[in-house]
Design an enzyme around this catalytic site. Structure first.
Site, PDB file in Angstrom:
ATOM      1  N   GLU A  51      -9.432 -11.036  -7.621  1.00  0.00           N
ATOM      2  CA  GLU A  51      -8.527  -9.898  -7.427  1.00  0.00           C
ATOM      3  C   GLU A  51      -7.328  -9.966  -8.376  1.00  0.00           C
ATOM      4  O   GLU A  51      -6.899  -8.943  -8.926  1.00  0.00           O
ATOM      5  CB  GLU A  51      -8.094  -9.846  -5.957  1.00  0.00           C
ATOM      6  CG  GLU A  51      -9.269  -9.501  -5.044  1.00  0.00           C
ATOM      7  CD  GLU A  51      -8.934  -9.503  -3.561  1.00  0.00           C
ATOM      8  OE1 GLU A  51      -7.790  -9.835  -3.169  1.00  0.00           O
ATOM      9  OE2 GLU A  51      -9.829  -9.148  -2.771  1.00  0.00           O
ATOM     10  N   PHE A  57     -15.829   3.754   6.383  1.00  0.00           N
ATOM     11  CA  PHE A  57     -14.456   4.135   6.036  1.00  0.00           C
ATOM     12  C   PHE A  57     -14.184   4.081   4.534  1.00  0.00           C
ATOM     13  O   PHE A  57     -13.058   4.309   4.100  1.00  0.00           O
ATOM     14  CB  PHE A  57     -13.445   3.250   6.794  1.00  0.00           C
ATOM     15  CG  PHE A  57     -13.609   1.762   6.558  1.00  0.00           C
ATOM     16  CD1 PHE A  57     -13.096   1.150   5.429  1.00  0.00           C
ATOM     17  CD2 PHE A  57     -14.273   0.975   7.488  1.00  0.00           C
ATOM     18  CE1 PHE A  57     -13.238  -0.211   5.220  1.00  0.00           C
ATOM     19  CE2 PHE A  57     -14.428  -0.403   7.284  1.00  0.00           C
ATOM     20  CZ  PHE A  57     -13.903  -0.991   6.142  1.00  0.00           C
ATOM     21  N   LYS A 111       0.819  -1.223   0.000  1.00  0.00           N
ATOM     22  CA  LYS A 111       0.000   0.000   0.000  1.00  0.00           C
ATOM     23  C   LYS A 111       0.858   1.281   0.000  1.00  0.00           C
ATOM     24  O   LYS A 111       2.071   1.227   0.244  1.00  0.00           O
ATOM     25  CB  LYS A 111      -0.933  -0.036   1.208  1.00  0.00           C
ATOM     26  CG  LYS A 111      -1.965  -1.169   1.147  1.00  0.00           C
ATOM     27  CD  LYS A 111      -2.999  -1.051   2.260  1.00  0.00           C
ATOM     28  CE  LYS A 111      -4.035  -2.164   2.170  1.00  0.00           C
ATOM     29  NZ  LYS A 111      -5.112  -1.997   3.183  1.00  0.00           N
ATOM     30  N   HIS A 136      -2.397  -5.414   1.618  1.00  0.00           N
ATOM     31  CA  HIS A 136      -3.697  -6.085   1.470  1.00  0.00           C
ATOM     32  C   HIS A 136      -3.427  -7.519   1.064  1.00  0.00           C
ATOM     33  O   HIS A 136      -2.471  -7.787   0.333  1.00  0.00           O
ATOM     34  CB  HIS A 136      -4.537  -5.403   0.382  1.00  0.00           C
ATOM     35  CG  HIS A 136      -5.679  -6.260  -0.074  1.00  0.00           C
ATOM     36  ND1 HIS A 136      -6.878  -6.305   0.592  1.00  0.00           N
ATOM     37  CD2 HIS A 136      -5.787  -7.165  -1.097  1.00  0.00           C
ATOM     38  CE1 HIS A 136      -7.683  -7.167  -0.018  1.00  0.00           C
ATOM     39  NE2 HIS A 136      -7.034  -7.702  -1.044  1.00  0.00           N
ATOM     40  N   TYR A 157     -12.549  -2.311  -4.093  1.00  0.00           N
ATOM     41  CA  TYR A 157     -13.079  -2.374  -2.726  1.00  0.00           C
ATOM     42  C   TYR A 157     -14.608  -2.272  -2.709  1.00  0.00           C
ATOM     43  O   TYR A 157     -15.185  -1.906  -1.679  1.00  0.00           O
ATOM     44  CB  TYR A 157     -12.469  -1.262  -1.875  1.00  0.00           C
ATOM     45  CG  TYR A 157     -11.064  -1.560  -1.389  1.00  0.00           C
ATOM     46  CD1 TYR A 157     -10.817  -2.644  -0.542  1.00  0.00           C
ATOM     47  CD2 TYR A 157      -9.988  -0.753  -1.741  1.00  0.00           C
ATOM     48  CE1 TYR A 157      -9.541  -2.910  -0.075  1.00  0.00           C
ATOM     49  CE2 TYR A 157      -8.707  -1.016  -1.267  1.00  0.00           C
ATOM     50  CZ  TYR A 157      -8.497  -2.103  -0.432  1.00  0.00           C
ATOM     51  OH  TYR A 157      -7.236  -2.364   0.039  1.00  0.00           O
ATOM     52  N   ASN A 177      -2.137   0.310   6.584  1.00  0.00           N
ATOM     53  CA  ASN A 177      -1.664  -0.941   7.179  1.00  0.00           C
ATOM     54  C   ASN A 177      -0.775  -1.747   6.237  1.00  0.00           C
ATOM     55  O   ASN A 177      -0.675  -2.972   6.351  1.00  0.00           O
ATOM     56  CB  ASN A 177      -2.840  -1.765   7.730  1.00  0.00           C
ATOM     57  CG  ASN A 177      -3.785  -2.234   6.648  1.00  0.00           C
ATOM     58  OD1 ASN A 177      -3.656  -1.849   5.484  1.00  0.00           O
ATOM     59  ND2 ASN A 177      -4.748  -3.067   7.011  1.00  0.00           N
TER      60      ASN A 177
HETATM   61  P1  CMP Z   1      -7.672  -4.386   3.355  1.00  0.00           P
HETATM   62  O1  CMP Z   1      -7.241  -5.802   3.614  1.00  0.00           O
HETATM   63  O2  CMP Z   1      -7.002  -3.688   2.240  1.00  0.00           O
HETATM   64  O3  CMP Z   1      -9.254  -4.358   3.122  1.00  0.00           O
HETATM   65  C1  CMP Z   1     -10.053  -3.232   3.441  1.00  0.00           C
HETATM   66  C2  CMP Z   1      -9.282  -2.170   4.144  1.00  0.00           C
HETATM   67  O4  CMP Z   1     -10.020  -1.168   4.763  1.00  0.00           O
HETATM   68  C3  CMP Z   1      -8.481  -2.793   5.248  1.00  0.00           C
HETATM   69  O5  CMP Z   1      -7.420  -3.550   4.699  1.00  0.00           O
HETATM   70  C4  CMP Z   1      -8.069  -1.580   6.056  1.00  0.00           C
HETATM   71  O6  CMP Z   1      -6.815  -1.050   5.695  1.00  0.00           O
HETATM   72  C5  CMP Z   1      -9.124  -0.531   5.678  1.00  0.00           C
HETATM   73  N1  CMP Z   1      -9.826  -0.007   6.830  1.00  0.00           N
HETATM   74  C6  CMP Z   1      -9.850   1.285   7.182  1.00  0.00           C
HETATM   75  N2  CMP Z   1     -10.603   1.456   8.276  1.00  0.00           N
HETATM   76  C7  CMP Z   1     -11.052   0.237   8.644  1.00  0.00           C
HETATM   77  C8  CMP Z   1     -11.885  -0.248   9.699  1.00  0.00           C
HETATM   78  N3  CMP Z   1     -12.390   0.571  10.624  1.00  0.00           N
HETATM   79  N4  CMP Z   1     -12.133  -1.575   9.760  1.00  0.00           N
HETATM   80  C9  CMP Z   1     -11.641  -2.425   8.818  1.00  0.00           C
HETATM   81  N5  CMP Z   1     -10.842  -2.016   7.785  1.00  0.00           N
HETATM   82  C10 CMP Z   1     -10.561  -0.699   7.707  1.00  0.00           C
END
Ligand code: CMP
Length: 140
Positions: free
Chosen positions: A128, A59, A11, A117, A51, A114
């Site tokens: 994906e 979010f 990311k 993914h 997404y 984070n």
């Molecule tokens: P990812 O695995 O990329 O899939 C969805 C993403 O939403 C997740 O990782 C997080 O980085 C992001 N995200 C942001 N806020 C939240 C939240 N409150 N709960 C879960 N995912 C979140």
């Protein structure tokens, strides 16, 4: 254990800190092989489509803004039980909950930023991978 495939994104928070190699090394050390890789700057449409399952979540717009805020590296990975193997080395979505030695515990800045993914099922891994790669770009 069967050899399967999963999909990974390094990311914008990780590419910004020049961690592409460090993250990829952790994936490789965990027994995953990079069988496709491309650095891209996602468009808003691409991020919203990728997404779409989260479209109703509070979010969602922040997530799309973050994922289009800088370059990402999209990857297809292969290995024994690849989806679980990748989720294990990534660690919990929220780095505060992630186990020591995982990518998110080591590098993530927040639940949004984070660092990585990973697909959550074999079915979604195929969807994906196909979203970002043509069949001939995936070389196992
Ligand atoms: P990812 O695995 O990329 O899939 C969805 C993403 O939403 C997740 O990782 C997080 O980085 C992001 N995200 C942001 N806020 C939240 C939240 N409150 N709960 C879960 N995912 C979140």
């Amino acid at each position: 254990m069967p050899v399967t495939r999963t999909f990974s994104i390094i990311k914008p928070d990780a590419t910004r800190r020049n961690l592409t190699g460090a993250v990829t090394k952790m994936l490789e050390d965990a027994g995953l092989r990079v069988i496709a890789s491309r650095r891209i700057h996602m468009t808003k449409d691409q991020a919203e489509g990728f997404y779409a399952v989260h479209r109703e979540r509070p979010f969602f717009s922040d997530l799309v803004a973050f994922m289009t805020s800088g370059p990402v590296v999209v990857q297809a990975l292969e290995g024994e039980d690849a989806v679980k193997r990748n989720r294990d080395i990534m660690g919990a979505t929220n780095p505060a909950d992630a186990a020591d030695g995982t990518i998110r515990k080591t590098f993530a800045e927040s639940i949004e930023a984070n660092s990585v993914h990973g697909s959550d099922s074999d079915e979604n891994a195929k969807i994906e991978i196909d979203y970002f790669f043509k069949p001939e770009e995936v070389v196992g």
